[in-house]
Write a protein that holds these residues in place. Sequence first.
Motif, PDB file in Angstrom:
ATOM      1  N   VAL A 102      88.290 -30.670  46.667  1.00 35.73           N
ATOM      2  CA  VAL A 102      89.638 -30.467  45.558  1.00 35.73           C
ATOM      3  C   VAL A 102      90.203 -29.017  45.631  1.00 35.73           C
ATOM      4  O   VAL A 102      91.312 -28.897  45.696  1.00 35.73           O
ATOM      5  N   ALA A 103      89.403 -28.004  45.903  1.00 30.99           N
ATOM      6  CA  ALA A 103      90.042 -26.550  45.748  1.00 30.99           C
ATOM      7  C   ALA A 103      91.028 -26.648  47.240  1.00 30.99           C
ATOM      8  O   ALA A 103      92.040 -26.011  46.895  1.00 30.99           O
ATOM      9  N   LEU A 121      87.549 -31.505  38.135  1.00 32.65           N
ATOM     10  CA  LEU A 121      86.361 -32.521  38.151  1.00 32.65           C
ATOM     11  C   LEU A 121      85.863 -32.688  36.946  1.00 32.65           C
ATOM     12  O   LEU A 121      85.336 -33.799  36.548  1.00 32.65           O
ATOM     13  N   GLU A 122      85.937 -31.663  36.046  1.00 33.85           N
ATOM     14  CA  GLU A 122      85.343 -31.673  34.754  1.00 33.85           C
ATOM     15  C   GLU A 122      86.159 -32.906  33.883  1.00 33.85           C
ATOM     16  O   GLU A 122      85.680 -33.640  33.328  1.00 33.85           O
ATOM     17  N   ARG A 123      87.366 -32.785  34.217  1.00 35.71           N
ATOM     18  CA  ARG A 123      88.292 -33.683  33.478  1.00 35.71           C
ATOM     19  C   ARG A 123      87.893 -34.889  33.717  1.00 35.71           C
ATOM     20  O   ARG A 123      87.861 -36.100  32.864  1.00 35.71           O
ATOM     21  N   LEU A 124      87.547 -35.328  34.961  1.00 33.21           N
ATOM     22  CA  LEU A 124      87.245 -36.583  35.557  1.00 33.21           C
ATOM     23  C   LEU A 124      85.755 -37.034  35.416  1.00 33.21           C
ATOM     24  O   LEU A 124      85.532 -38.132  35.903  1.00 33.21           O
ATOM     25  N   ARG A 144      86.446 -40.841  41.846  1.00 34.02           N
ATOM     26  CA  ARG A 144      86.811 -39.833  40.905  1.00 34.02           C
ATOM     27  C   ARG A 144      87.366 -38.448  41.471  1.00 34.02           C
ATOM     28  O   ARG A 144      88.176 -37.684  41.029  1.00 34.02           O
ATOM     29  N   VAL A 145      86.290 -38.076  42.541  1.00 33.80           N
ATOM     30  CA  VAL A 145      86.621 -36.775  43.228  1.00 33.80           C
ATOM     31  C   VAL A 145      87.947 -37.081  43.894  1.00 33.80           C
ATOM     32  O   VAL A 145      88.697 -36.179  44.024  1.00 33.80           O
ATOM     33  N   GLY A 146      88.148 -38.246  44.515  1.00 39.73           N
ATOM     34  CA  GLY A 146      89.565 -38.475  45.130  1.00 39.73           C
ATOM     35  C   GLY A 146      90.663 -38.246  44.328  1.00 39.73           C
ATOM     36  O   GLY A 146      91.568 -37.789  44.606  1.00 39.73           O
ATOM     37  N   ILE A 147      90.523 -38.692  43.129  1.00 44.65           N
ATOM     38  CA  ILE A 147      91.737 -38.594  42.187  1.00 44.65           C
ATOM     39  C   ILE A 147      92.007 -37.154  41.757  1.00 44.65           C
ATOM     40  O   ILE A 147      93.103 -36.721  41.820  1.00 44.65           O
ATOM     41  N   ALA A 148      90.778 -36.545  41.586  1.00 48.21           N
ATOM     42  CA  ALA A 148      90.849 -35.065  41.329  1.00 48.21           C
ATOM     43  C   ALA A 148      91.310 -34.424  42.434  1.00 48.21           C
ATOM     44  O   ALA A 148      92.568 -33.637  42.245  1.00 48.21           O
TER      45      ALA A 148
END
Length: 350
Positions: A102-103, A121-124, A144-148
Amino acid sequence: MTLSLRIEKACRTLGGRAVLRGIDLALAEGQCLVLAGESGSGKTTLLRLIAGLDRADAGRIEIKGAMMDDAARIFVPAERRGLGMVFQDFALWPHMSCLENVALALPAGTAKRNDAARTLLERLGVAALAPRRPAQLSGGQQQRVGIARALAARPRLLLLDEPLSSLDLATRAHLREALRETVQELGISTVLVSHDPEDCWALADQVAVLEEGVIRQSGAPETLWAAPASPYIARFTGALGGIPAPISVQGGRAALALDGQALLLPGSPPASGGAKLFWRDDAIRPAPDGQFAAEALSASFQAGRFLVRWRVPGLAQPLSALLTTKPPPGPHRIAIDPGKMFLFSDSGDA
């Protein structure tokens, strides 16, 4: 009005079959468009054209006013369109942790990159997975990580292909809420492919329903709910029925013959052939002064309400309705709201 996406007369043929035929769409800045339809309707192919992973045979695609594909002279490849994309294969970098995935996607110059990535990541709902690598995650967690990661890039347009399909019901509901809040807060325009009506109600500003490569109906979710344009859209929006209906024409309107009477329905009668009737689950209710005689055949409990089957003189098949209380079996009188009934030509699609 500023448009994030404009598609004009887009066509695509694959294997000798016209998968998309004359697609016209416009998406306003900051809004979410849900592309819905059955398998094979063309929705994923359309998403691939928008993404630049495939090229249209005809038509034009613009993103933020810039031409991406005119099927002749101009074609901007996917990596130059400034998009965030989450397809069903996730495509996370396997040698990096979730946090690093994500970063790395954050725009250059973002301060405190790890903190910003952890917030997404927390939002998701996957902040606890930040140090893990993709191989250590379930499919739903990877999604979910992919969306983040896609959101981290602050894309010009976010493209999501069935992003919630691999999640359990509780996680799906949480992620819908988080996704809606996040894209609205960031002002990211979104195109989401889904076969789940709940995605339309929870996420969509606009819905476009594809059937056999054409957009059968598009508009706000409440528009499709109030006046579905086809049997598939009626079912997709939760309508019951699809039963043969005896229809006549009275004063230019369709009249449904019930219990020796005529119930006038909104809209024009089918041009030819038979008709099929759909209705909302609250269109029928027992009432002592109801217009029609009916017999309650059965009542089954369904999540706090009772699905009641009514036999009504004039119809070969029962009508059904959801009620908060269970009526006793036997004869009743019922009231029917014609504004919650939909009539379609009998094309064999029930």
